[in-house]
Enzyme design. Structure first.
Site, PDB file in Angstrom:
ATOM      1  N   ASN A 119      34.165 -11.750  42.879  1.00 15.53           N
ATOM      2  CA  ASN A 119      35.157 -12.725  42.431  1.00 15.53           C
ATOM      3  C   ASN A 119      36.573 -12.449  42.937  1.00 15.53           C
ATOM      4  O   ASN A 119      37.396 -13.351  42.969  1.00 15.53           O
ATOM      5  CB  ASN A 119      35.106 -12.724  40.893  1.00 15.53           C
ATOM      6  CG  ASN A 119      36.284 -13.410  40.260  1.00 15.53           C
ATOM      7  OD1 ASN A 119      36.363 -14.630  40.254  1.00 15.53           O
ATOM      8  ND2 ASN A 119      37.211 -12.620  39.719  1.00 15.53           N
ATOM      9  N   HIS A 120      36.880 -11.201  43.365  1.00 15.73           N
ATOM     10  CA  HIS A 120      38.258 -10.871  43.734  1.00 15.73           C
ATOM     11  C   HIS A 120      38.684 -11.588  45.020  1.00 15.73           C
ATOM     12  O   HIS A 120      37.852 -11.893  45.873  1.00 15.73           O
ATOM     13  CB  HIS A 120      38.382  -9.349  43.944  1.00 15.73           C
ATOM     14  CG  HIS A 120      37.519  -8.861  45.075  1.00 15.73           C
ATOM     15  ND1 HIS A 120      36.192  -8.564  44.921  1.00 15.73           N
ATOM     16  CD2 HIS A 120      37.784  -8.652  46.395  1.00 15.73           C
ATOM     17  CE1 HIS A 120      35.692  -8.194  46.091  1.00 15.73           C
ATOM     18  NE2 HIS A 120      36.643  -8.235  47.000  1.00 15.73           N
ATOM     19  N   ILE A 121      39.970 -11.811  45.157  1.00 23.45           N
ATOM     20  CA  ILE A 121      40.548 -12.295  46.418  1.00 23.45           C
ATOM     21  C   ILE A 121      41.899 -11.616  46.618  1.00 23.45           C
ATOM     22  O   ILE A 121      42.537 -11.209  45.652  1.00 23.45           O
ATOM     23  CB  ILE A 121      40.799 -13.819  46.434  1.00 23.45           C
ATOM     24  CG1 ILE A 121      41.495 -14.279  45.152  1.00 23.45           C
ATOM     25  CG2 ILE A 121      39.526 -14.587  46.673  1.00 23.45           C
ATOM     26  CD1 ILE A 121      42.055 -15.683  45.232  1.00 23.45           C
ATOM     27  N   TYR A 183      42.518 -18.426  53.796  1.00 24.72           N
ATOM     28  CA  TYR A 183      41.691 -18.408  52.583  1.00 24.72           C
ATOM     29  C   TYR A 183      40.430 -19.240  52.803  1.00 24.72           C
ATOM     30  O   TYR A 183      39.308 -18.803  52.514  1.00 24.72           O
ATOM     31  CB  TYR A 183      42.526 -18.968  51.428  1.00 24.72           C
ATOM     32  CG  TYR A 183      41.801 -19.196  50.119  1.00 24.72           C
ATOM     33  CD1 TYR A 183      41.534 -18.132  49.262  1.00 24.72           C
ATOM     34  CD2 TYR A 183      41.418 -20.483  49.725  1.00 24.72           C
ATOM     35  CE1 TYR A 183      40.899 -18.351  48.039  1.00 24.72           C
ATOM     36  CE2 TYR A 183      40.789 -20.706  48.514  1.00 24.72           C
ATOM     37  CZ  TYR A 183      40.526 -19.643  47.666  1.00 24.72           C
ATOM     38  OH  TYR A 183      39.904 -19.857  46.462  1.00 24.72           O
ATOM     39  N   SER A 184      40.623 -20.445  53.335  1.00 22.23           N
ATOM     40  CA  SER A 184      39.504 -21.347  53.576  1.00 22.23           C
ATOM     41  C   SER A 184      38.499 -20.720  54.539  1.00 22.23           C
ATOM     42  O   SER A 184      37.282 -20.786  54.305  1.00 22.23           O
ATOM     43  CB  SER A 184      40.043 -22.655  54.144  1.00 22.23           C
ATOM     44  OG  SER A 184      39.029 -23.607  54.253  1.00 22.23           O
ATOM     45  N   ALA A 185      38.992 -20.086  55.593  1.00 16.43           N
ATOM     46  CA  ALA A 185      38.100 -19.436  56.561  1.00 16.43           C
ATOM     47  C   ALA A 185      37.246 -18.387  55.869  1.00 16.43           C
ATOM     48  O   ALA A 185      36.033 -18.295  56.086  1.00 16.43           O
ATOM     49  CB  ALA A 185      38.926 -18.797  57.673  1.00 16.43           C
ATOM     50  N   LYS A 187      36.371 -18.236  52.731  1.00 14.98           N
ATOM     51  CA  LYS A 187      35.425 -18.848  51.794  1.00 14.98           C
ATOM     52  C   LYS A 187      34.276 -19.538  52.537  1.00 14.98           C
ATOM     53  O   LYS A 187      33.133 -19.494  52.100  1.00 14.98           O
ATOM     54  CB  LYS A 187      36.145 -19.836  50.864  1.00 14.98           C
ATOM     55  CG  LYS A 187      37.141 -19.177  49.894  1.00 14.98           C
ATOM     56  CD  LYS A 187      36.452 -18.189  48.939  1.00 14.98           C
ATOM     57  CE  LYS A 187      37.319 -17.837  47.737  1.00 14.98           C
ATOM     58  NZ  LYS A 187      36.693 -16.802  46.873  1.00 14.98           N
ATOM     59  N   ILE A 218      41.562 -24.223  39.020  1.00  9.92           N
ATOM     60  CA  ILE A 218      41.343 -23.640  37.696  1.00  9.92           C
ATOM     61  C   ILE A 218      42.695 -23.113  37.195  1.00  9.92           C
ATOM     62  O   ILE A 218      43.468 -22.547  37.978  1.00  9.92           O
ATOM     63  CB  ILE A 218      40.330 -22.465  37.769  1.00  9.92           C
ATOM     64  CG1 ILE A 218      39.074 -22.860  38.551  1.00  9.92           C
ATOM     65  CG2 ILE A 218      39.986 -21.954  36.371  1.00  9.92           C
ATOM     66  CD1 ILE A 218      38.270 -23.986  37.965  1.00  9.92           C
ATOM     67  N   THR A 222      47.702 -17.119  38.407  1.00 12.19           N
ATOM     68  CA  THR A 222      47.918 -17.014  39.855  1.00 12.19           C
ATOM     69  C   THR A 222      47.868 -18.384  40.519  1.00 12.19           C
ATOM     70  O   THR A 222      48.753 -18.724  41.323  1.00 12.19           O
ATOM     71  CB  THR A 222      46.818 -16.144  40.496  1.00 12.19           C
ATOM     72  OG1 THR A 222      46.755 -14.913  39.789  1.00 12.19           O
ATOM     73  CG2 THR A 222      47.094 -15.884  41.950  1.00 12.19           C
TER      74      THR A 222
HETATM   75  N1  LIG Z   1      42.071 -20.383  40.191  1.00  8.52           N
HETATM   76  C1  LIG Z   1      41.683 -21.338  41.009  1.00  8.52           C
HETATM   77  O1  LIG Z   1      42.255 -22.435  41.043  1.00  8.52           O
HETATM   78  C2  LIG Z   1      40.507 -21.127  41.889  1.00  8.52           C
HETATM   79  C3  LIG Z   1      39.993 -22.232  42.600  1.00  8.52           C
HETATM   80  C4  LIG Z   1      38.892 -22.055  43.412  1.00  8.52           C
HETATM   81  C5  LIG Z   1      38.322 -20.802  43.528  1.00  8.52           C
HETATM   82  N2  LIG Z   1      38.844 -19.746  42.846  1.00  8.52           N
HETATM   83  C6  LIG Z   1      38.236 -18.442  43.030  1.00  8.52           C
HETATM   84  O2  LIG Z   1      38.056 -17.789  41.808  1.00  8.52           O
HETATM   85  C7  LIG Z   1      38.180 -16.386  41.984  1.00  8.52           C
HETATM   86  C8  LIG Z   1      39.168 -15.819  40.979  1.00  8.52           C
HETATM   87  O3  LIG Z   1      40.395 -16.495  41.091  1.00  8.52           O
HETATM   88  P1  LIG Z   1      41.541 -16.349  39.993  1.00  8.52           P
HETATM   89  O4  LIG Z   1      42.361 -17.577  40.035  1.00  8.52           O
HETATM   90  O5  LIG Z   1      40.939 -15.906  38.724  1.00  8.52           O
HETATM   91  O6  LIG Z   1      42.418 -15.164  40.653  1.00  8.52           O
HETATM   92  P2  LIG Z   1      43.395 -14.075  39.934  1.00  8.52           P
HETATM   93  O7  LIG Z   1      43.650 -14.452  38.525  1.00  8.52           O
HETATM   94  O8  LIG Z   1      44.540 -13.909  40.840  1.00  8.52           O
HETATM   95  O9  LIG Z   1      42.507 -12.763  39.962  1.00  8.52           O
HETATM   96  C9  LIG Z   1      42.247 -12.110  41.168  1.00  8.52           C
HETATM   97  C10 LIG Z   1      41.616 -10.779  40.850  1.00  8.52           C
HETATM   98  O10 LIG Z   1      41.390 -10.056  42.064  1.00  8.52           O
HETATM   99  C11 LIG Z   1      42.010  -8.773  41.971  1.00  8.52           C
HETATM  100  N3  LIG Z   1      42.488  -8.343  43.287  1.00  8.52           N
HETATM  101  C12 LIG Z   1      43.526  -8.832  43.990  1.00  8.52           C
HETATM  102  N4  LIG Z   1      43.678  -8.152  45.144  1.00  8.52           N
HETATM  103  C13 LIG Z   1      42.718  -7.204  45.160  1.00  8.52           C
HETATM  104  C14 LIG Z   1      42.373  -6.166  46.064  1.00  8.52           C
HETATM  105  N5  LIG Z   1      43.051  -5.976  47.196  1.00  8.52           N
HETATM  106  N6  LIG Z   1      41.326  -5.365  45.751  1.00  8.52           N
HETATM  107  C15 LIG Z   1      40.635  -5.545  44.613  1.00  8.52           C
HETATM  108  N7  LIG Z   1      40.913  -6.503  43.718  1.00  8.52           N
HETATM  109  C16 LIG Z   1      41.953  -7.316  43.986  1.00  8.52           C
HETATM  110  C17 LIG Z   1      43.149  -8.966  40.969  1.00  8.52           C
HETATM  111  O11 LIG Z   1      43.492  -7.771  40.297  1.00  8.52           O
HETATM  112  P3  LIG Z   1      44.576  -6.704  40.849  1.00  8.52           P
HETATM  113  O12 LIG Z   1      45.770  -7.471  41.271  1.00  8.52           O
HETATM  114  O13 LIG Z   1      44.781  -5.822  39.658  1.00  8.52           O
HETATM  115  O14 LIG Z   1      43.899  -5.991  41.960  1.00  8.52           O
HETATM  116  C18 LIG Z   1      42.497  -9.911  39.966  1.00  8.52           C
HETATM  117  O15 LIG Z   1      41.698  -9.204  39.056  1.00  8.52           O
HETATM  118  C19 LIG Z   1      38.593 -16.173  43.441  1.00  8.52           C
HETATM  119  O16 LIG Z   1      37.451 -15.871  44.217  1.00  8.52           O
HETATM  120  C20 LIG Z   1      39.145 -17.521  43.834  1.00  8.52           C
HETATM  121  O17 LIG Z   1      39.028 -17.764  45.215  1.00  8.52           O
HETATM  122  C21 LIG Z   1      39.931 -19.878  42.034  1.00  8.52           C
END
Ligand SMILES: NC(=O)c1ccc[n+]([C@@H]2O[C@H](COP(=O)([O-])OP(=O)(O)OC[C@H]3O[C@@H](n4cnc5c(N)ncnc54)[C@H](OP(=O)(O)O)[C@@H]3O)[C@@H](O)[C@H]2O)c1
Ligand SMILES: *[C@@H]1O[C@H](CO)[C@@H](O)[C@H](O)[C@H]1NC(C)=O
Ligand SMILES: *[C@@H]1O[C@H](CO)[C@@H](O)[C@H](O)[C@H]1NC(C)=O
Ligand SMILES: *[C@@H]1O[C@H](CO)[C@@H](O)[C@H](O)[C@H]1NC(C)=O
Ligand SMILES: *[C@@H]1O[C@H](CO)[C@@H](O)[C@H](O)[C@H]1NC(C)=O
Length: 296
Positions: A119-121, A183-185, A187, A218, A222
């Protein structure tokens, strides 16, 4: 041609509709009880919410992200909510050695593994692409390559448990948007890689499910910060999103779509691709590639 129009296409349509809409099993929270689950990117956002759902369902969880302080808080809340056990291992997924060792350590803590939720990005801001090759490389490494490393390291344990790999992706992994090319690339790469190995598992009878999760916007902190002033779209709630991911994973679905628009899965589901993939398998002499000593 007439035959095709009259019979073949409707038949394929029905087959696809059946595949999509038949959940021959219903989800129950007990499906996760006592299960051993890894969640990456679990210090905030959707990952954090998934950890809480899993905790309520009585799963064992090992969480990871970079921020120790946040992970500590999430782990204690998981224990309050009823997790069978909850641990964290902090580190960065920029480091592939960490990724590999993380899985080994988590497997030891859990005594096996049923579900790997990826799940991380890496942090991303919305911008026109000019020449930030560094960000493209980082996106591919953190958002894609580390997913491959983590799943390769986890596969032996997942084979033993008939387990699951869950890959969190995005609408941007199925269609084009401006301002998020790197990011898109990354995914799209997840779809290409994990959908391909799903075919291999099916041919080689490896009973490890792969669920690709296609999420719309979502309401995580972030994402809201990133799109503020740039996009006007209704964001869907992270708590429900997290639950839908877990449901789809437990039911071993190939793809789930979660978006504020109900049309998304219909429009992006791409039946043409399913038909092509089904037909193309018939051109492969797949049995020649199966190494029986690796796939007993
Ligand atoms: N939110 C949306 O609108 C949305 C839409 C489509 C898809 N998604 C997908 O959903 C997933 C979660 O998104 P989110 O919005 O929940 O993101 P988020 O709240 O920013 O959480 C990202 C997580 O990844 C961790 N992370 C960041 N850099 C990292 C690194 N270098 N190594 C290890 N961990 C790292 C962060 O923790 P730390 O900073 O503590 O490392 C955090 O726990 C992602 O795959 C995203 O692409 C989200
Ligand atoms: C990600 O965060 C780092 C450190 O805060 C920052 O230097 C970098 O510019 C950010 N990258 C993007 C693409 O937003
Ligand atoms: C995995 O599935 C196989 C065949 O479906 C079954 O024989 C085996 O008992 C299962 N193993 C576990 C740990 O569930
Ligand atoms: C694969 O594993 C799942 C979960 O244990 C099980 O329900 C299913 O029957 C197995 N499928 C095959 C084909 O062995
Ligand atoms: C099959 O797998 C085994 C064990 O991984 C390996 O030693 C062997 O070289 C492989 N054989 C072929 C033909 O790839």
């Amino acid at each position: 041609m007439a035959f095709m129009k009259k019979y073949l296409l409707p038949a394929l349509g029905l087959l696809l509709a059946y595949n999509y809409y038949s959940a021959n099993e219903k989800f129950t929270p007990e499906m996760l009880q006592g299960k051993k689950v890894i969640v990456t990117g679990a210090s905030k956002g959707i990952g954090e919410e998934m950890a809480y759902h899993l905790a309520r369902m009585g799963a064992h969880v090992v969480l990871t992200a970079r921020s120790k302080e946040n992970l500590q808080k999430v782990v204690s809340h998981c224990l309050e909510l009823g997790a069978a056990s909850a641990h964290y291992i902090a580190g960065t997924m920029e480091d592939m050695t960490f990724a590999e060792q993380f899985v080994a350590k988590a497997g030891k803590l859990l005594g096996g593994l049923d579900m790997l939720i990826l799940n991380h990005i890496t942090n991303t801001s919305l911008n026109f692409f000019h020449n930030d090759i560094h960000h493209v490389r980082k996106s591919m490494e953190v958002n894609f390559l580390s997913y491959v490393v983590l799943s390769a390291a986890a596969l032996p344990m997942l084979k033993q448990s008939n387990g699951s790999i869950v890959v969190v992706s995005s609408l941007a992994g199925k269609m084009a948007h401006p301002l998020i090319a790197p990011y898109s690339a990354s995914k799209f790469a997840l779809d290409g890689f994990f959908s391909s190995i799903r075919k291999e598992y099916s041919v080689a009878k490896v009973n490890v499910s792969i669920t690709l999760c296609v999420l719309g916007l979502i309401n995580t902190d972030t994402a809201m910060k990133a799109v503020s002033g740039v996009m006007t779209k209704q964001a869907a709630p992270k708590e429900e999103c997290a639950l839908e991911i877990i449901k789809g994973a437990a039911l071993r679905q190939e793809e789930i779509y979660y978006d504020s628009s109900l049309w998304t899965s219909f429009l992006l589901g791409n039946p043409g691709r399913r038909v092509m993939e089904f037909l193309s398998l018939t051109y492969f002499n797949t049995d020649r590639f199966i190494n029986t000593s690796e796939f007993p």
